[in-house]
Structures are given as C-alpha cells and as structure tokens.
Design a protein around this motif. Structure first.
Motif, PDB file in Angstrom:
ATOM      1  N   ALA A 110       0.839  -1.197   0.000  1.00  0.00           N
ATOM      2  CA  ALA A 110       0.000   0.000   0.000  1.00  0.00           C
ATOM      3  C   ALA A 110       0.873   1.245   0.000  1.00  0.00           C
ATOM      4  N   VAL A 111       0.548   2.166  -0.887  1.00  0.00           N
ATOM      5  CA  VAL A 111       1.238   3.445  -0.969  1.00  0.00           C
ATOM      6  C   VAL A 111       0.195   4.544  -0.821  1.00  0.00           C
ATOM      7  N   SER A 112       0.422   5.450   0.118  1.00  0.00           N
ATOM      8  CA  SER A 112      -0.492   6.576   0.267  1.00  0.00           C
ATOM      9  C   SER A 112       0.260   7.869  -0.009  1.00  0.00           C
ATOM     10  N   SER A 113      -0.220   8.966   0.497  1.00  0.00           N
ATOM     11  CA  SER A 113       0.284  10.287   0.094  1.00  0.00           C
ATOM     12  C   SER A 113       1.776  10.512   0.341  1.00  0.00           C
ATOM     13  N   ASP A 114       2.389   9.872   1.326  1.00  0.00           N
ATOM     14  CA  ASP A 114       3.820  10.152   1.544  1.00  0.00           C
ATOM     15  C   ASP A 114       4.724   9.272   0.669  1.00  0.00           C
ATOM     16  N   THR A 115       4.126   8.444  -0.202  1.00  0.00           N
ATOM     17  CA  THR A 115       4.795   7.655  -1.255  1.00  0.00           C
ATOM     18  C   THR A 115       5.651   6.485  -0.753  1.00  0.00           C
ATOM     19  N   HIS A 116       5.682   6.201   0.521  1.00  0.00           N
ATOM     20  CA  HIS A 116       6.496   5.077   0.985  1.00  0.00           C
ATOM     21  C   HIS A 116       5.683   3.792   0.983  1.00  0.00           C
ATOM     22  N   PRO A 117       6.172   2.769   0.250  1.00  0.00           N
ATOM     23  CA  PRO A 117       5.407   1.517   0.187  1.00  0.00           C
ATOM     24  C   PRO A 117       5.434   0.773   1.520  1.00  0.00           C
ATOM     25  N   ILE A 118       4.282   0.368   1.975  1.00  0.00           N
ATOM     26  CA  ILE A 118       4.145  -0.412   3.196  1.00  0.00           C
ATOM     27  C   ILE A 118       3.569  -1.768   2.784  1.00  0.00           C
ATOM     28  N   THR A 119       4.120  -2.847   3.335  1.00  0.00           N
ATOM     29  CA  THR A 119       3.642  -4.172   2.967  1.00  0.00           C
ATOM     30  C   THR A 119       3.138  -4.932   4.194  1.00  0.00           C
ATOM     31  N   GLY A 120       2.291  -5.895   3.944  1.00  0.00           N
ATOM     32  CA  GLY A 120       1.776  -6.720   5.019  1.00  0.00           C
ATOM     33  C   GLY A 120       1.040  -7.908   4.424  1.00  0.00           C
ATOM     34  N   ASN A 121       0.543  -8.770   5.263  1.00  0.00           N
ATOM     35  CA  ASN A 121      -0.216  -9.910   4.756  1.00  0.00           C
ATOM     36  C   ASN A 121      -1.218 -10.396   5.773  1.00  0.00           C
ATOM     37  N   PHE A 122      -2.191 -11.152   5.292  1.00  0.00           N
ATOM     38  CA  PHE A 122      -3.131 -11.838   6.177  1.00  0.00           C
ATOM     39  C   PHE A 122      -3.537 -13.136   5.518  1.00  0.00           C
ATOM     40  N   SER A 123      -4.119 -14.037   6.317  1.00  0.00           N
ATOM     41  CA  SER A 123      -4.430 -15.378   5.821  1.00  0.00           C
ATOM     42  C   SER A 123      -5.863 -15.741   6.129  1.00  0.00           C
ATOM     43  N   PHE A 124      -6.422 -16.584   5.298  1.00  0.00           N
ATOM     44  CA  PHE A 124      -7.765 -17.105   5.559  1.00  0.00           C
ATOM     45  C   PHE A 124      -7.888 -18.499   4.968  1.00  0.00           C
ATOM     46  N   THR A 125      -8.921 -19.189   5.390  1.00  0.00           N
ATOM     47  CA  THR A 125      -9.134 -20.571   4.925  1.00  0.00           C
ATOM     48  C   THR A 125     -10.485 -20.677   4.246  1.00  0.00           C
ATOM     49  N   VAL A 126     -10.517 -21.365   3.109  1.00  0.00           N
ATOM     50  CA  VAL A 126     -11.776 -21.656   2.417  1.00  0.00           C
ATOM     51  C   VAL A 126     -12.134 -23.096   2.721  1.00  0.00           C
ATOM     52  N   LYS A 127     -13.371 -23.258   3.188  1.00  0.00           N
ATOM     53  CA  LYS A 127     -13.853 -24.622   3.533  1.00  0.00           C
ATOM     54  C   LYS A 127     -14.234 -25.391   2.287  1.00  0.00           C
TER      55      LYS A 127
END
Ligand SMILES: [Cu+2]
Length: 127
Positions: A110-127
């Motif tokens: 994600a990049v917002s107004s200050d232009t520095h890319p921030i990264t992250g993750n999340f997980s989920f399961t499909v039944k």
C-alpha cells in the motif's frame, strides 16, 4: 565507504520520513479485510482490504497465494484482478476463478500520500 554512505543516507531518509509522518502523514495500515485474518468460511467472490488512508492506486497492489490444500502443501500463486474499491481506502481482489478449499495468504503493498510503500499480509481458509 559506499556502504557507510548508503547506511547514512538510509538513516537520514528514515529520520525524515519519521518526522514527516509524525507531522502530517501516517503510513497506510490495514484496518480490516473480508475475509478477516485467520477466518474460515465459504470461498469469497471478492476479497476486500480496507486501509486507514487513501491509496495511490498505481503503486498499490496485492497478490493471492494458495498456501495449502487438503492433503497437500503447495504454495501456488492464484490469479486475481486488483481494483480500487468504492472509496480510495479500499482495494479489491477478484479471483478469476472460484477458490478451491484450502489455505490462502494475501500479500499487500500500500502506498499513500507520503509515497512510501508499506507491505503486510493476512491469511484465511476456504472450507
Ligand atoms: Cu513514510
């Protein structure tokens, strides 16, 4: 010498970023998602990521990886269409075909107004 200069430059930039951030901007943070992190449910037709700030669309994105499948372990990149949501704080991932049962991880950038890319993750399961 080059290493020292680079380290110095990085620290200087980090320092400036911290000051600018404190003064005017915060970095984008993932506030919530559908499916939620660590949730289990039916295959989602769309995956929505809600951030705390407006995103710069052309520099922001995400990928979807299938991390496990019943009976096998197999990281596999899943094709998704990434598009802006109803507002500039939302990113939408649309899988190009229905997601089979298994575990998934979304890696976002994600990049917002200050232009520095921030990264992250999340997980989920499909039944
Ligand atoms: Cu920054």
């Amino acid at each position: 010498m080059k290493t020292i200069n680079n380290a110095y430059l990085r620290n200087t930039i980090a320092g400036l970023c911290a000051m600018v951030s404190a003064a005017a901007f915060a970095h984008p943070k993932l506030v919530s998602s559908t499916p939620a992190d660590q949730s289990t449910g039916a295959a989602p037709a769309k995956i929505e990521l809600h951030f705390n700030e407006d995103l710069v669309t052309q520099f922001s994105g995400a990928k979807l990886t299938m991390t496990s499948m019943p009976g096998m372990d197999m990281p596999m990149k899943m094709p998704v269409k990434v598009s802006p949501g109803d507002d500039a704080k939302t990113m939408v991932l649309t899988p190009t075909s229905p997601l089979p049962a298994g575990g998934y991880r979304v890696d976002w950038r994600a990049v917002s107004s200050d232009t520095h890319p921030i990264t992250g993750n999340f997980s989920f399961t499909v039944k």
